[in-house]
Design a protein around this motif. Structure first.
Motif, PDB file in Angstrom:
ATOM      1  N   GLY A 201      -2.414  19.562   9.139  1.00  0.00           N
ATOM      2  CA  GLY A 201      -3.262  20.603   8.906  1.00  0.00           C
ATOM      3  C   GLY A 201      -4.449  20.542   9.909  1.00  0.00           C
ATOM      4  O   GLY A 201      -3.889  20.332  11.273  1.00  0.00           O
ATOM      5  N   LEU A 202      -5.598  20.918   9.797  1.00  0.00           N
ATOM      6  CA  LEU A 202      -6.613  21.100  10.605  1.00  0.00           C
ATOM      7  C   LEU A 202      -7.521  19.908  10.746  1.00  0.00           C
ATOM      8  O   LEU A 202      -8.434  19.805  11.713  1.00  0.00           O
ATOM      9  CB  LEU A 202      -7.323  22.493  10.638  1.00  0.00           C
ATOM     10  N   GLY A 203      -7.470  18.763   9.736  1.00  0.00           N
ATOM     11  CA  GLY A 203      -8.516  17.822   9.876  1.00  0.00           C
ATOM     12  C   GLY A 203      -8.244  16.975  11.149  1.00  0.00           C
ATOM     13  O   GLY A 203      -9.311  16.518  11.495  1.00  0.00           O
ATOM     14  N   GLY A 204      -7.131  17.044  11.624  1.00  0.00           N
ATOM     15  CA  GLY A 204      -6.922  16.268  13.170  1.00  0.00           C
ATOM     16  C   GLY A 204      -7.637  16.797  14.104  1.00  0.00           C
ATOM     17  O   GLY A 204      -7.811  16.417  15.353  1.00  0.00           O
ATOM     18  N   LEU A 205      -8.163  18.026  14.036  1.00  0.00           N
ATOM     19  CA  LEU A 205      -9.062  18.493  15.060  1.00  0.00           C
ATOM     20  C   LEU A 205     -10.503  17.732  15.491  1.00  0.00           C
ATOM     21  O   LEU A 205     -10.893  17.599  16.608  1.00  0.00           O
ATOM     22  CB  LEU A 205      -9.515  19.942  14.805  1.00  0.00           C
ATOM     23  N   THR A 206     -10.990  17.023  14.512  1.00  0.00           N
ATOM     24  CA  THR A 206     -11.889  15.697  14.550  1.00  0.00           C
ATOM     25  C   THR A 206     -11.476  15.032  15.485  1.00  0.00           C
ATOM     26  O   THR A 206     -12.064  14.421  16.300  1.00  0.00           O
ATOM     27  CB  THR A 206     -12.430  15.316  13.140  1.00  0.00           C
ATOM     28  N   VAL A 207     -10.190  14.431  15.228  1.00  0.00           N
ATOM     29  CA  VAL A 207      -9.456  13.315  15.995  1.00  0.00           C
ATOM     30  C   VAL A 207      -9.359  13.924  17.451  1.00  0.00           C
ATOM     31  O   VAL A 207      -9.655  13.136  18.537  1.00  0.00           O
ATOM     32  CB  VAL A 207      -8.344  12.993  15.571  1.00  0.00           C
ATOM     33  N   LEU A 208      -8.941  15.204  17.679  1.00  0.00           N
ATOM     34  CA  LEU A 208      -8.752  15.714  19.250  1.00  0.00           C
ATOM     35  C   LEU A 208     -10.124  15.716  19.749  1.00  0.00           C
ATOM     36  O   LEU A 208      -9.931  15.401  21.052  1.00  0.00           O
ATOM     37  CB  LEU A 208      -8.012  17.111  18.859  1.00  0.00           C
TER      38      LEU A 208
ATOM     39  N   LYS B 167     -12.613  13.852  19.301  1.00  0.00           N
ATOM     40  CA  LYS B 167     -13.044  12.616  19.778  1.00  0.00           C
ATOM     41  C   LYS B 167     -12.324  11.975  21.024  1.00  0.00           C
ATOM     42  O   LYS B 167     -12.670  11.470  21.790  1.00  0.00           O
ATOM     43  CB  LYS B 167     -13.056  11.506  18.710  1.00  0.00           C
ATOM     44  N   VAL B 168     -10.883  12.387  20.921  1.00  0.00           N
ATOM     45  CA  VAL B 168     -10.210  12.103  22.249  1.00  0.00           C
ATOM     46  C   VAL B 168     -10.383  12.578  23.408  1.00  0.00           C
ATOM     47  O   VAL B 168     -10.761  11.937  24.538  1.00  0.00           O
ATOM     48  CB  VAL B 168      -8.612  12.134  21.691  1.00  0.00           C
TER      49      VAL B 168
END
Length: 94
Positions: free
Chosen positions: A12-19, A21-22
């Motif tokens: 989903g879109l939760g990974g945008l937080t990881v993106l 940070k990267v």
């Protein structure tokens, strides 16, 4: 220096937080993000469905010649990561 992009995969879109940070920590790296909105939420799906959806996304990222794939997953999906790390010739981070 390895100029290949970093792949980030989420259901989903939760990974945008990881993106985010990267990008903050590795500003000179290029990234490819997949947030599989078309099939979310994964939580209601069978293990087989999750494997097939994740496999398709991993294969897509591999066609983009990523140097590493970061899987943004919830706890029940972690066992799937072991399966993919053995099947694909790519580093998978969870």
């Amino acid at each position: 220096m390895d100029n290949r992009p970093i792949g980030i995969l989420d259901s989903g879109l939760g990974g945008l937080t990881v993106l985010k940070k990267v990008i903050q920590r590795l500003p000179n790296e290029s990234t490819i993000f997949i947030g599989d909105q078309a099939h979310m939420p994964y939580g209601d799906r069978t293990v087989e469905d999750i494997i097939n959806l994740t496999r398709a996304s991993v294969k897509f990222l591999l066609t983009k010649n990523v140097k590493v794939i970061i899987l943004v997953v919830i706890q029940p999906q972690r066992q799937l990561c072991r399966l993919f790390s053995r099947r694909f010739q790519c580093k998978l981070l969870v």
